[in-house]
Write a protein that holds these residues in place. Structure first.
Motif, short mmCIF file in Angstrom:
data_model
loop_
_atom_site.label_atom_id
_atom_site.label_comp_id
_atom_site.label_asym_id
_atom_site.label_seq_id
_atom_site.Cartn_x
_atom_site.Cartn_y
_atom_site.Cartn_z
N SER A 129 4.72 1.53 10.52
CA SER A 129 4.58 0.38 9.63
C SER A 129 3.13 -0.02 9.45
O SER A 129 2.77 -0.61 8.42
N GLY A 130 2.26 0.28 10.43
CA GLY A 130 0.85 -0.03 10.27
C GLY A 130 0.19 0.81 9.20
O GLY A 130 -0.82 0.41 8.62
N SER A 131 0.76 1.99 8.91
CA SER A 131 0.22 2.86 7.87
C SER A 131 0.93 2.66 6.55
O SER A 131 0.54 3.25 5.54
N ALA A 132 1.99 1.86 6.53
CA ALA A 132 2.73 1.62 5.29
C ALA A 132 2.97 0.13 5.13
O ALA A 132 4.10 -0.35 5.22
N ARG B 108 -1.94 -8.87 9.25
CA ARG B 108 -2.95 -8.40 8.28
C ARG B 108 -2.30 -8.12 6.94
O ARG B 108 -2.85 -8.43 5.88
N SER B 109 -1.12 -7.50 6.96
CA SER B 109 -0.42 -7.20 5.72
C SER B 109 0.04 -8.49 5.04
O SER B 109 0.06 -8.57 3.81
N LEU B 110 0.38 -9.51 5.82
CA LEU B 110 0.89 -10.76 5.25
C LEU B 110 -0.18 -11.48 4.45
O LEU B 110 0.10 -12.03 3.38
N VAL B 111 -1.40 -11.51 4.96
CA VAL B 111 -2.46 -12.29 4.31
C VAL B 111 -3.33 -11.44 3.41
O VAL B 111 -4.29 -11.96 2.81
N ALA B 112 -3.01 -10.14 3.27
CA ALA B 112 -3.82 -9.28 2.41
C ALA B 112 -3.60 -9.64 0.95
O ALA B 112 -2.58 -10.24 0.56
#
Length: 541
Positions: free
Chosen positions: A172-175, A258-262
């Motif tokens: 999930s860190g890469s997607a 990180r994905s949430l606030v990107a």
């Protein structure tokens, strides 16, 4: 004065907030954490959704996913969000300090055993919510540990499901924005193949004594079941063999925030082509083996293998493969010469079954991880390295620190001279000259694996099943070499090869202009003298 005394003696709430912020800032930047808290504080279901993995369809090559697996992943977000709850309150109702307290519980630096216990707690909570079988239980600890003591027993199928869950957290860190994640739910989710973790499950079972006979390893399948493993023994195995699992939860929570606030525009532009692996593994370095190596390493190469376990290795890093480039030490050397960086050598072979029959199903794979490039020497060299049993069971053998006979690579010398005691030509790792731990002959047709008693460079342990005390001679099927030094090291190797090609061309070319007239050449004079040695010759004056 009042302001200064207030600053000198902060309230207990302010003191706790400062401590929690200092602890959290070591894992993730505070502005990013504040943005994540702002987005999840308004809605009680926002935090579980933010901590859920990207929507995808997971399956095994040629078979459906394990039972309850997709349901287990669906409950992963709420299970982790429950760690952010304060005194039983809903996750979304917590304030800034309880949010930091929950984040630090997941991501703060603690002992590896505590991190693994927390990961098992998340797995047990997700299984309990879906009704999936799980033998992990928690008992109150008399020492006051709020997490309690982890007890119970895990079946082989449960170990596999736990490992697959951890791999999905890594994937999930890469997607961060896979198809259908957080967008239109009508879109079809991407299809992701789960890696083969049979070698890891077998390693845990053998470590705990659940599989005592080496013959039981061949052809073992996860659905076949068998004796389970106590949770304490499984935790000990993770600490010794797969210690990288201790960082799994912390890395996952940070990646999700990180994905949430990107920026949504930037996230939507991220290509998802390389986030899935839609073909079967075709190299000896499969994604499952790459992940196992990543979990066992504690250096910078771990990130390289972790990426390979998700999207596969870059084919530009393949320096040599016998099935493509041909077998033999000279072909091998043409691929690795000039590469001054760490490399992974994987070797597939099979031992003879009986006197003449060969059981190709009993194929095994071993590997060697070197820290530097190869040199043509008649002695051992190297600064560090690892031996690896990759199939059918996995474990890494790090250096012992007693000797430094890491690598031996000897080619035939270009100028042949008489040697009373010629050194063996081939590749070797560990042991001594003549008694190598692993020796691969010049033709890459035969490999000899010796017992660890002859080797003081690498730690003790068997590399192949039924190894015994006598040397095991096996037929080589395939050899792979992967360069791990990155693009800069590969460019340096390309420059080295170009220089060598230029020198070779210069040595092959003959410039006729540099030669004098044939009539005045010493060669013609010698030929004339041999034709008529009695002929009187006078010097021209």
């Amino acid at each position: 004065m009042g302001a200064s005394s207030s600053t000198a003696n902060p309230s207990p709430e302010a003191h706790e907030q400062r401590e929690q912020e200092t602890l959290a800032s070591a894992a993730l930047a505070l502005p990013l954490l504040r943005a994540a808290f702002t987005r999840t504080a308004a809605d009680a279901g926002a935090l579980p959704d933010a901590l859920a993995p990207p929507r995808a369809s997971f399956r095994l090559p040629g078979s459906p996913p394990p039972p309850h697996f997709h349901d287990l992943l669906a409950r992963l977000g709420p299970a982790i969000a429950s760690l952010f709850s304060a005194d039983g309150a809903a996750a979304g109702d917590a304030g800034w300090v309880p949010f930091l307290r929950g984040f630090n519980r997941c991501c703060a630096r603690v002992s590896a055993s505590r991190s693994l216990a927390l990961l098992l707690r998340v797995y047990a909570a997700a299984c309990d919510a879906t009704g999936a079988p799980c033998g992990v239980q928690f008992q109150p600890d008399e020492g006051g540990d709020e997490d309690g003591k982890v007890v119970g027993e895990l079946a082989p199928e449960e170990i596999a499901a736990f490992l697959w869950m951890c791999w999905v957290m890594t994937w999930s860190g890469s997607a961060p924005k896979a198809s259908g994640d957080g967008g239109d739910k009508s879109e079809e989710p991407v299809v992701v193949l789960l890696p083969d973790v049979t070698h890891l499950v077998l390693s845990a079972l053998v470590s705990a004594g659940a599989v005592a006979d080496d013959d039981g390893i061949w052809g073992w399948k996860i659905p076949s079941g068998g004796k389970g493993v106590k949770v304490q023994e499984f935790t000990s195995w993770m600490l010794s063999t797969a210690s990288g699992l201790g960082n799994c939860l912390s890395r996952y929570v940070q990646d999700r925030f990180r994905s949430l606030v990107a920026d949504p525009a930037e996230e939507s532009s991220v290509s998802t082509v390389n986030t899935t692996f839609d073909t079967s593994d075709v190299y000896l370095l499969t994604r499952g083996r790459a992940w196992a190596i990543a979990l066992s390493l504690r250096n910078k190469l771990s990130e390289k293998f972790l990426s390979a376990s998700v999207i596969g290795m870059d084919t530009e890093d393949l320096l040599y493969r016998s099935a493509i480039h041909g077998k033999g030490l000279s072909r091998f050397w043409s691929g690795v010469e000039g590469y001054n960086g760490p490399m992974l050598i994987l070797l597939s072979a099979f031992s003879k079954g009986g006197v003449e029959n060969v059981d190709s199903n009993r194929r095994w794979v071993i590997g060697v991880l070197t820290e530097e490039g190869f040199e043509s020497k008649d002695t051992f060299y190297g600064s560090s390295g690892f031996l690896c049993a990759a199939h059918p069971i996995f474990h890494m053998l790090p250096p012992s620190g007693k000797e430094k006979n890491f690598v031996y690579s000897h080619l035939h010398p270009q100028i042949r001279v008489y040697e009373a005691h010629p050194k063996p030509v081939g590749l070797a790792f560990g042991g001594t000259v003549g008694n190598e731990r692993i020796f691969l002959d010049e033709d890459f047709s035969k490999v000899v694996v010796r017992h660890h008693a002859v080797d003081k460079t690498y730690q003790h342990g068997s590399l192949i099943p039924n190894q015994g005390y006598l040397p095991v001679e096996a037929s080589v099927l395939d050899v792979e070499v992967w360069g791990l030094g990155g693009g800069a090291t590969r460019r340096q190797q390309d420059m080295y090869k170009k220089r060598e090609n230029i020198f070779s061309e210069q040595r092959r070319k003959v410039d006729l202009k540099t030669f004098g007239n044939w009539e005045d050449s010493p060669e013609k004079m010698m030929m004339d003298m041999m034709a008529d040695p009695n002929r009187v010759r006078r010097e021209d004056r």
